[in-house]
Design a protein around this motif. Structure first.
Motif, PDB file in Angstrom:
ATOM      1  N   HIS A 153     108.619 -18.448  35.539  1.00  0.00           N
ATOM      2  CA  HIS A 153     109.688 -18.175  34.588  1.00  0.00           C
ATOM      3  C   HIS A 153     110.740 -17.274  35.220  1.00  0.00           C
ATOM      4  O   HIS A 153     110.432 -16.403  36.035  1.00  0.00           O
ATOM      5  N   VAL A 154     111.987 -17.460  34.797  1.00  0.00           N
ATOM      6  CA  VAL A 154     113.093 -16.686  35.346  1.00  0.00           C
ATOM      7  C   VAL A 154     112.948 -15.193  35.052  1.00  0.00           C
ATOM      8  O   VAL A 154     113.424 -14.347  35.815  1.00  0.00           O
ATOM      9  N   ASP A 155     112.259 -14.853  33.966  1.00  0.00           N
ATOM     10  CA  ASP A 155     112.084 -13.450  33.606  1.00  0.00           C
ATOM     11  C   ASP A 155     111.306 -12.700  34.688  1.00  0.00           C
ATOM     12  O   ASP A 155     111.664 -11.575  35.059  1.00  0.00           O
ATOM     13  N   VAL A 156     110.253 -13.302  35.219  1.00  0.00           N
ATOM     14  CA  VAL A 156     109.475 -12.671  36.291  1.00  0.00           C
ATOM     15  C   VAL A 156     110.322 -12.573  37.554  1.00  0.00           C
ATOM     16  O   VAL A 156     110.287 -11.564  38.266  1.00  0.00           O
ATOM     17  N   MET A 157     111.104 -13.609  37.861  1.00  0.00           N
ATOM     18  CA  MET A 157     111.974 -13.574  39.029  1.00  0.00           C
ATOM     19  C   MET A 157     112.967 -12.419  38.943  1.00  0.00           C
ATOM     20  O   MET A 157     113.242 -11.736  39.934  1.00  0.00           O
ATOM     21  N   THR A 158     113.478 -12.176  37.723  1.00  0.00           N
ATOM     22  CA  THR A 158     114.453 -11.106  37.521  1.00  0.00           C
ATOM     23  C   THR A 158     113.794  -9.738  37.632  1.00  0.00           C
ATOM     24  O   THR A 158     114.297  -8.837  38.315  1.00  0.00           O
ATOM     25  N   ARG A 159     112.639  -9.559  36.956  1.00  0.00           N
ATOM     26  CA  ARG A 159     111.981  -8.252  36.977  1.00  0.00           C
ATOM     27  C   ARG A 159     111.459  -7.898  38.359  1.00  0.00           C
ATOM     28  O   ARG A 159     111.391  -6.721  38.724  1.00  0.00           O
ATOM     29  N   ALA A 160     111.066  -8.884  39.150  1.00  0.00           N
ATOM     30  CA  ALA A 160     110.604  -8.634  40.521  1.00  0.00           C
ATOM     31  C   ALA A 160     111.765  -8.555  41.512  1.00  0.00           C
ATOM     32  O   ALA A 160     111.545  -8.274  42.689  1.00  0.00           O
ATOM     33  N   ASN A 161     112.990  -8.800  41.023  1.00  0.00           N
ATOM     34  CA  ASN A 161     114.200  -8.774  41.858  1.00  0.00           C
ATOM     35  C   ASN A 161     114.049  -9.665  43.081  1.00  0.00           C
ATOM     36  O   ASN A 161     114.294  -9.242  44.228  1.00  0.00           O
ATOM     37  N   VAL A 162     113.635 -10.904  42.838  1.00  0.00           N
ATOM     38  CA  VAL A 162     113.408 -11.864  43.917  1.00  0.00           C
ATOM     39  C   VAL A 162     114.682 -12.088  44.733  1.00  0.00           C
ATOM     40  O   VAL A 162     114.623 -12.255  45.956  1.00  0.00           O
ATOM     41  N   ALA A 163     115.831 -12.051  44.081  1.00  0.00           N
ATOM     42  CA  ALA A 163     117.093 -12.317  44.775  1.00  0.00           C
ATOM     43  C   ALA A 163     117.352 -11.318  45.898  1.00  0.00           C
ATOM     44  O   ALA A 163     118.033 -11.639  46.879  1.00  0.00           O
ATOM     45  N   ALA A 164     116.811 -10.086  45.781  1.00  0.00           N
ATOM     46  CA  ALA A 164     117.053  -9.050  46.788  1.00  0.00           C
ATOM     47  C   ALA A 164     115.866  -8.862  47.728  1.00  0.00           C
ATOM     48  O   ALA A 164     115.876  -7.944  48.545  1.00  0.00           O
ATOM     49  N   ALA A 165     114.852  -9.724  47.637  1.00  0.00           N
ATOM     50  CA  ALA A 165     113.647  -9.576  48.463  1.00  0.00           C
ATOM     51  C   ALA A 165     113.894 -10.083  49.880  1.00  0.00           C
ATOM     52  O   ALA A 165     114.777 -10.916  50.121  1.00  0.00           O
ATOM     53  N   ARG A 166     113.102  -9.601  50.819  1.00  0.00           N
ATOM     54  CA  ARG A 166     113.179 -10.099  52.193  1.00  0.00           C
ATOM     55  C   ARG A 166     112.294 -11.314  52.372  1.00  0.00           C
ATOM     56  O   ARG A 166     112.546 -12.163  53.231  1.00  0.00           O
ATOM     57  N   ALA A 167     111.211 -11.404  51.591  1.00  0.00           N
ATOM     58  CA  ALA A 167     110.296 -12.542  51.676  1.00  0.00           C
ATOM     59  C   ALA A 167     109.519 -12.667  50.373  1.00  0.00           C
ATOM     60  O   ALA A 167     109.320 -11.683  49.664  1.00  0.00           O
ATOM     61  N   VAL A 168     109.090 -13.896  50.075  1.00  0.00           N
ATOM     62  CA  VAL A 168     108.295 -14.169  48.883  1.00  0.00           C
ATOM     63  C   VAL A 168     107.071 -14.974  49.292  1.00  0.00           C
ATOM     64  O   VAL A 168     107.200 -16.008  49.964  1.00  0.00           O
ATOM     65  N   LYS A 199     104.535   0.961  30.573  1.00  0.00           N
ATOM     66  CA  LYS A 199     105.305  -0.203  31.011  1.00  0.00           C
ATOM     67  C   LYS A 199     104.950  -0.573  32.446  1.00  0.00           C
ATOM     68  O   LYS A 199     104.863  -1.753  32.793  1.00  0.00           O
ATOM     69  N   ARG A 200     104.745   0.465  33.271  1.00  0.00           N
ATOM     70  CA  ARG A 200     104.410   0.198  34.671  1.00  0.00           C
ATOM     71  C   ARG A 200     103.040  -0.458  34.780  1.00  0.00           C
ATOM     72  O   ARG A 200     102.844  -1.411  35.537  1.00  0.00           O
ATOM     73  N   LEU A 201     102.066   0.061  34.033  1.00  0.00           N
ATOM     74  CA  LEU A 201     100.721  -0.502  34.079  1.00  0.00           C
ATOM     75  C   LEU A 201     100.676  -1.914  33.510  1.00  0.00           C
ATOM     76  O   LEU A 201      99.900  -2.756  33.982  1.00  0.00           O
ATOM     77  N   LYS A 202     101.500  -2.173  32.498  1.00  0.00           N
ATOM     78  CA  LYS A 202     101.512  -3.497  31.873  1.00  0.00           C
ATOM     79  C   LYS A 202     102.453  -4.474  32.572  1.00  0.00           C
ATOM     80  O   LYS A 202     102.503  -5.654  32.212  1.00  0.00           O
ATOM     81  N   GLY A 203     103.207  -3.973  33.548  1.00  0.00           N
ATOM     82  CA  GLY A 203     104.063  -4.853  34.341  1.00  0.00           C
ATOM     83  C   GLY A 203     105.231  -5.437  33.597  1.00  0.00           C
ATOM     84  O   GLY A 203     105.624  -6.577  33.870  1.00  0.00           O
ATOM     85  N   VAL A 204     105.834  -4.685  32.684  1.00  0.00           N
ATOM     86  CA  VAL A 204     106.943  -5.225  31.894  1.00  0.00           C
ATOM     87  C   VAL A 204     108.280  -4.604  32.267  1.00  0.00           C
ATOM     88  O   VAL A 204     109.316  -5.021  31.750  1.00  0.00           O
ATOM     89  N   GLU A 205     108.295  -3.606  33.158  1.00  0.00           N
ATOM     90  CA  GLU A 205     109.564  -2.986  33.510  1.00  0.00           C
ATOM     91  C   GLU A 205     110.242  -3.758  34.636  1.00  0.00           C
ATOM     92  O   GLU A 205     109.598  -4.456  35.426  1.00  0.00           O
ATOM     93  N   GLU A 206     111.548  -3.617  34.718  1.00  0.00           N
ATOM     94  CA  GLU A 206     112.327  -4.276  35.762  1.00  0.00           C
ATOM     95  C   GLU A 206     112.344  -3.392  37.002  1.00  0.00           C
ATOM     96  O   GLU A 206     112.684  -2.216  36.931  1.00  0.00           O
ATOM     97  N   LEU A 207     111.971  -3.955  38.140  1.00  0.00           N
ATOM     98  CA  LEU A 207     111.852  -3.176  39.367  1.00  0.00           C
ATOM     99  C   LEU A 207     113.211  -2.985  40.023  1.00  0.00           C
ATOM    100  O   LEU A 207     114.060  -3.876  39.998  1.00  0.00           O
ATOM    101  N   GLU A 208     113.392  -1.818  40.627  1.00  0.00           N
ATOM    102  CA  GLU A 208     114.617  -1.517  41.359  1.00  0.00           C
ATOM    103  C   GLU A 208     114.301  -1.488  42.849  1.00  0.00           C
ATOM    104  O   GLU A 208     114.438  -0.470  43.519  1.00  0.00           O
ATOM    105  N   LEU A 209     113.869  -2.629  43.361  1.00  0.00           N
ATOM    106  CA  LEU A 209     113.491  -2.752  44.770  1.00  0.00           C
ATOM    107  C   LEU A 209     114.464  -3.680  45.484  1.00  0.00           C
ATOM    108  O   LEU A 209     114.987  -4.628  44.894  1.00  0.00           O
ATOM    109  N   THR A 210     114.689  -3.413  46.763  1.00  0.00           N
ATOM    110  CA  THR A 210     115.462  -4.308  47.621  1.00  0.00           C
ATOM    111  C   THR A 210     114.768  -4.388  48.978  1.00  0.00           C
ATOM    112  O   THR A 210     114.043  -3.470  49.375  1.00  0.00           O
ATOM    113  N   ASP A 211     114.976  -5.501  49.661  1.00  0.00           N
ATOM    114  CA  ASP A 211     114.369  -5.738  50.974  1.00  0.00           C
ATOM    115  C   ASP A 211     112.849  -5.561  50.918  1.00  0.00           C
ATOM    116  O   ASP A 211     112.229  -5.014  51.832  1.00  0.00           O
ATOM    117  N   HIS A 212     112.253  -6.027  49.848  1.00  0.00           N
ATOM    118  CA  HIS A 212     110.817  -5.898  49.651  1.00  0.00           C
ATOM    119  C   HIS A 212     110.155  -7.266  49.785  1.00  0.00           C
ATOM    120  O   HIS A 212     110.825  -8.280  49.972  1.00  0.00           O
TER     121      HIS A 212
END
Length: 343
Positions: free
Chosen positions: A175-190, A108-121
């Motif tokens: 797509h909203v799915d990528v925004m969710t999996r990358a946790n864009v809402a909790a990022a410091r910059a995009v 899943k990690r290699l294929k990029g399909v898991e949801e990331l648990e990152l903040t301030d990234h």
């Protein structure tokens, strides 16, 4: 006994997914072996005592066998063999499930399909071999930034698996799915690095919807398109596509592109100039130059060029001799004669 457990696994396996099958086998062996051991060894024996049997079961099923408790009868040896075989079967099932789980997580990690648990990234949306690697290296250079790299679906798997500080997401970048999996809402910059300016605009809409207050940096081929992007978010920083170093600087330190733009504009609040120090200038060190230029001209000295070449932001005790060139930011050009007359 092997036949019994094999048959049991085939019968109940399809009904018990994941970790439930080994746990059911372990529980079944425990609940059937305890009364059997008490029956053949006697209820008064140490091994069948409630406080002892669970310990005997654990070390025997795990094939450790400390020997502090053991059956004394032939029938007890049979029950003990049953526990050993049941333990081996359980451990085999557990290790198989664990191996499958780890393989699934890595896949899943290699294929990029898991949801990331990152903040301030920092989220980087877009991938161009070589260019993106340079951007990621700059973003992670200080060792304190986690990065989420989001790529299009035509990239089959993580192009940078060796970069542990870079997480991977794959999909439709608008797509909203990528925004969710990358946790864009909790990022410091995009950082938005589309394949063309139209795609960059579409991605910016998705990013603003997912994280309206996140700092956004957009790479544009045509800077005239920044007005379109600012309809989406007036605070978005637009950078020329062929200046990746400026993209990373803006992502890490918001507002730098505005400073650079002002310095590079002839109509800015301060422009960059140079002046060569004349003979008799009486400025012994770089600190003296900084104080003199600040007090007399409202200018800030950025660098100097002396016998050893260019030095940006040198130490204040760096000596400056005749002929040293100073590079400064000021509202106007300062002539060499003014440096002599300024006190």
């Amino acid at each position: 006994m092997f036949f019994f457990f094999s048959r049991l696994s085939r019968v109940v396996g399809p009904r018990l997914r994941g970790w439930r099958l080994p746990l059911v086998v372990l529980l079944l062996v425990f609940l059937t072996s305890w009364p059997a051991m008490a029956l053949v060894e006697g209820t008064e024996s140490d091994i069948a005592a409630p406080g002892n049997y669970w310990w005997y079961f654990v070390v025997t099923a795990a094939t450790v066998g400390y020997g502090d408790f053991f059956p004394a009868t032939a029938a007890g040896h049979v029950v003990g063999s049953y526990v050993i075989v049941g333990g081996i079967v359980t451990l085999t099932l557990l290790f198989t499930r664990l191996s499958d789980y780890l393989a699934s997580v890595r896949s899943k990690r290699l294929k990029g399909v898991e949801e990331l648990e990152l903040t301030d990234h920092v989220v980087v949306l877009g991938y161009f071999p070589g260019r993106t690697e340079r951007i990621l290296a700059e973003l992670a250079a200080e060792g304190r930034n986690r990065v989420a790299l989001c790529v299009w679906e035509d990239v089959p798997e993580d192009p940078l698996p060796e970069r542990t500080e870079v997480s991977f997401v794959r999909g439709d970048l608008s797509h909203v799915d990528v925004m969710t999996r990358a946790n864009v809402a909790a990022a410091r910059a995009v950082v938005i690095d589309g394949r063309d300016d139209n795609e960059t605009l579409a991605i910016a809409v998705a990013v603003h919807h997912a994280g309206p207050d996140v700092h956004k940096v957009a790479a544009l081929r045509d800077l005239d398109r920044r007005d379109n992007l600012r309809y989406v978010d007036p605070r978005i920083a637009c950078v020329q596509w062929h200046m990746p170093f400026l993209i990373t600087e803006e992502a890490l330190d918001p507002g730098l592109t505005e400073v650079y733009g002002d310095l590079m504009s002839s109509h800015g609040h301060g422009n960059t100039y140079s002046v060569q120090l004349p003979s008799g200038h009486r400025l012994g060190t770089f600190g003296d130059c900084q104080v003199r230029f600040g007090q007399a001209f409202g200018a800030t000295v950025l660098a100097l060029r002396g016998p050893d070449g260019l030095t940006v932001s040198p130490a204040w005790d760096t000596p400056v001799g005749d002929g040293t060139t100073l590079y400064y930011v000021g509202r106007r050009r300062i002539e060499a004669g003014e440096v002599l007359s300024a006190r």
